[in-house]
Design a protein around this motif. Structure first.
Motif, PDB file in Angstrom:
ATOM      1  N   LEU A  26      64.356  95.949  60.332  1.00 62.01           N
ATOM      2  CA  LEU A  26      65.538  94.862  61.453  1.00 62.01           C
ATOM      3  C   LEU A  26      66.042  94.804  61.522  1.00 62.01           C
ATOM      4  N   LEU A  27      66.007  92.984  62.322  1.00 61.72           N
ATOM      5  CA  LEU A  27      66.031  92.553  63.930  1.00 61.72           C
ATOM      6  C   LEU A  27      67.546  91.720  63.655  1.00 61.72           C
ATOM      7  N   ASP A  28      68.421  92.254  64.581  1.00 61.66           N
ATOM      8  CA  ASP A  28      70.035  91.681  64.311  1.00 61.66           C
ATOM      9  C   ASP A  28      70.208  89.641  64.749  1.00 61.66           C
ATOM     10  N   ASP A  29      71.024  89.780  64.186  1.00 66.00           N
ATOM     11  CA  ASP A  29      70.726  87.573  64.963  1.00 66.00           C
ATOM     12  C   ASP A  29      72.256  87.003  64.460  1.00 66.00           C
ATOM     13  N   ASN A  30      73.333  86.850  64.838  1.00 63.86           N
ATOM     14  CA  ASN A  30      74.753  85.887  64.819  1.00 63.86           C
ATOM     15  C   ASN A  30      75.101  84.912  63.954  1.00 63.86           C
ATOM     16  N   ALA A  78      59.015  94.782  51.436  1.00 68.59           N
ATOM     17  CA  ALA A  78      60.515  95.211  51.856  1.00 68.59           C
ATOM     18  C   ALA A  78      60.453  94.193  52.714  1.00 68.59           C
ATOM     19  N   ARG A  79      59.432  94.501  53.928  1.00 69.93           N
ATOM     20  CA  ARG A  79      60.097  92.914  54.960  1.00 69.93           C
ATOM     21  C   ARG A  79      60.128  91.718  53.568  1.00 69.93           C
ATOM     22  N   ASP A  80      58.918  91.257  52.998  1.00 69.75           N
ATOM     23  CA  ASP A  80      59.270  89.848  52.216  1.00 69.75           C
ATOM     24  C   ASP A  80      60.672  90.097  51.352  1.00 69.75           C
ATOM     25  N   GLN A  81      61.166  91.432  50.477  1.00 69.28           N
ATOM     26  CA  GLN A  81      62.574  90.493  50.842  1.00 69.28           C
ATOM     27  C   GLN A  81      64.136  90.468  50.818  1.00 69.28           C
ATOM     28  N   ILE A  82      62.808  90.995  51.896  1.00 70.29           N
ATOM     29  CA  ILE A  82      64.778  90.342  53.369  1.00 70.29           C
ATOM     30  C   ILE A  82      64.607  89.142  53.543  1.00 70.29           C
ATOM     31  N   HIS A  83      63.315  88.855  54.212  1.00 62.40           N
ATOM     32  CA  HIS A  83      62.998  87.660  54.395  1.00 62.40           C
ATOM     33  C   HIS A  83      63.156  86.398  53.049  1.00 62.40           C
ATOM     34  N   ALA A  84      63.591  86.807  51.657  1.00 61.11           N
ATOM     35  CA  ALA A  84      63.334  85.768  50.605  1.00 61.11           C
ATOM     36  C   ALA A  84      64.837  86.451  49.860  1.00 61.11           C
ATOM     37  N   TYR A  85      65.997  87.139  50.948  1.00 64.95           N
ATOM     38  CA  TYR A  85      67.457  87.355  50.183  1.00 64.95           C
ATOM     39  C   TYR A  85      68.078  86.356  50.714  1.00 64.95           C
ATOM     40  N   GLY A  86      67.931  84.872  51.443  1.00 70.06           N
ATOM     41  CA  GLY A  86      68.875  83.497  51.586  1.00 70.06           C
ATOM     42  C   GLY A  86      70.040  83.766  52.857  1.00 70.06           C
ATOM     43  N   PRO A  87      70.452  83.086  52.926  1.00 69.13           N
ATOM     44  CA  PRO A  87      71.530  82.737  53.810  1.00 69.13           C
ATOM     45  C   PRO A  87      73.099  83.609  53.510  1.00 69.13           C
ATOM     46  N   ASP A  88      73.616  83.734  54.028  1.00 65.25           N
ATOM     47  CA  ASP A  88      74.788  84.382  54.081  1.00 65.25           C
ATOM     48  C   ASP A  88      75.784  83.063  54.063  1.00 65.25           C
ATOM     49  N   PRO A  89      76.369  83.107  52.428  1.00 59.57           N
ATOM     50  CA  PRO A  89      77.233  82.386  52.220  1.00 59.57           C
ATOM     51  C   PRO A  89      78.846  82.407  52.720  1.00 59.57           C
ATOM     52  N   ARG A  90      78.474  83.582  53.286  1.00 63.13           N
ATOM     53  CA  ARG A  90      80.517  83.377  53.719  1.00 63.13           C
ATOM     54  C   ARG A  90      80.133  82.776  55.387  1.00 63.13           C
ATOM     55  N   LEU A  91      78.807  82.277  55.427  1.00 64.91           N
ATOM     56  CA  LEU A  91      79.130  81.581  57.027  1.00 64.91           C
ATOM     57  C   LEU A  91      78.564  80.038  56.886  1.00 64.91           C
ATOM     58  N   GLU A  92      78.784  79.211  57.761  1.00 62.10           N
ATOM     59  CA  GLU A  92      78.215  77.355  56.776  1.00 62.10           C
ATOM     60  C   GLU A  92      77.183  77.674  58.256  1.00 62.10           C
ATOM     61  N   ARG A  93      77.202  78.520  59.240  1.00 62.61           N
ATOM     62  CA  ARG A  93      75.652  78.227  60.286  1.00 62.61           C
ATOM     63  C   ARG A  93      74.688  79.134  60.166  1.00 62.61           C
ATOM     64  N   SER A  94      74.631  79.972  58.667  1.00 64.30           N
ATOM     65  CA  SER A  94      74.030  80.288  58.033  1.00 64.30           C
ATOM     66  C   SER A  94      72.823  79.814  57.517  1.00 64.30           C
ATOM     67  N   LYS A  95      71.520  79.905  57.923  1.00 62.77           N
ATOM     68  CA  LYS A  95      70.421  78.405  57.121  1.00 62.77           C
ATOM     69  C   LYS A  95      69.449  79.414  56.299  1.00 62.77           C
ATOM     70  N   GLY A  96      69.165  80.890  56.956  1.00 61.08           N
ATOM     71  CA  GLY A  96      68.295  81.354  55.975  1.00 61.08           C
ATOM     72  C   GLY A  96      68.482  82.689  55.706  1.00 61.08           C
ATOM     73  N   SER A  97      67.494  84.057  55.840  1.00 63.30           N
ATOM     74  CA  SER A  97      67.549  85.014  55.764  1.00 63.30           C
ATOM     75  C   SER A  97      67.565  85.928  56.903  1.00 63.30           C
ATOM     76  N   MET A  98      68.271  86.957  57.265  1.00 61.12           N
ATOM     77  CA  MET A  98      67.808  87.887  58.207  1.00 61.12           C
ATOM     78  C   MET A  98      66.043  87.461  58.587  1.00 61.12           C
ATOM     79  N   SER A  99      66.054  88.481  60.127  1.00 64.63           N
ATOM     80  CA  SER A  99      64.342  88.891  60.367  1.00 64.63           C
ATOM     81  C   SER A  99      63.459  90.023  59.856  1.00 64.63           C
ATOM     82  N   ALA A 100      62.849  90.437  59.675  1.00 67.75           N
ATOM     83  CA  ALA A 100      62.145  91.969  59.814  1.00 67.75           C
ATOM     84  C   ALA A 100      60.842  91.962  60.841  1.00 67.75           C
TER      85      ALA A 100
END
Length: 107
Positions: A26-30, A78-100
């Motif tokens: 899992l790779l970090d982002d802000n 597992a990687r594909d599941q992470i990529h399909a999880y979707g954006p973080d509804p807690r942050l307006e700037r979150s436009k998609g899933s995390m990267s793995a």
């Protein structure tokens, strides 16, 4: 006594064959909160709260965390599941899933 023979359609399976293993990283982002990461890891990987929190801290601190080590089909799933999880509804700037990524476990 005759020796046993092999029919042409018989397949010999070698014992002790080594199957290559892969890491799901899992790779970090802000654009995702700790809560998002913990929730995602608990749902996808069935991690405990403590395990998920440990990975959330590690990805934040180191920029990456190894989630699981397994065979390639499971790692890709597992990687594909992470990529399909979707954006973080807690942050307006979150436009998609995390990267793995998937990487070979052998160094």
């Amino acid at each position: 006594m005759p020796k046993p023979g092999f029919a042409p359609e018989t397949e010999t399976i070698e014992h002790g064959q080594v199957v290559p293993l892969y890491r799901v990283v899992l790779l970090d982002d802000n654009d995702h909160t700790y809560d998002y990461v913990i929730e995602m890891l608990q749902k996808i990987f069935v991690f405990t709260l403590d395990e998920a929190y440990h990975h959330a801290e590690e990805v934040d601190r180191r920029g990456r965390t190894v989630l699981i080590t397994c065979e390639l089909p499971q790692a890709e799933f597992a990687r594909d599941q992470i990529h399909a999880y979707g954006p973080d509804p807690r942050l307006e700037r979150s436009k998609g899933s995390m990267s793995a990524i998937v990487e070979p476990a052998a160094a």
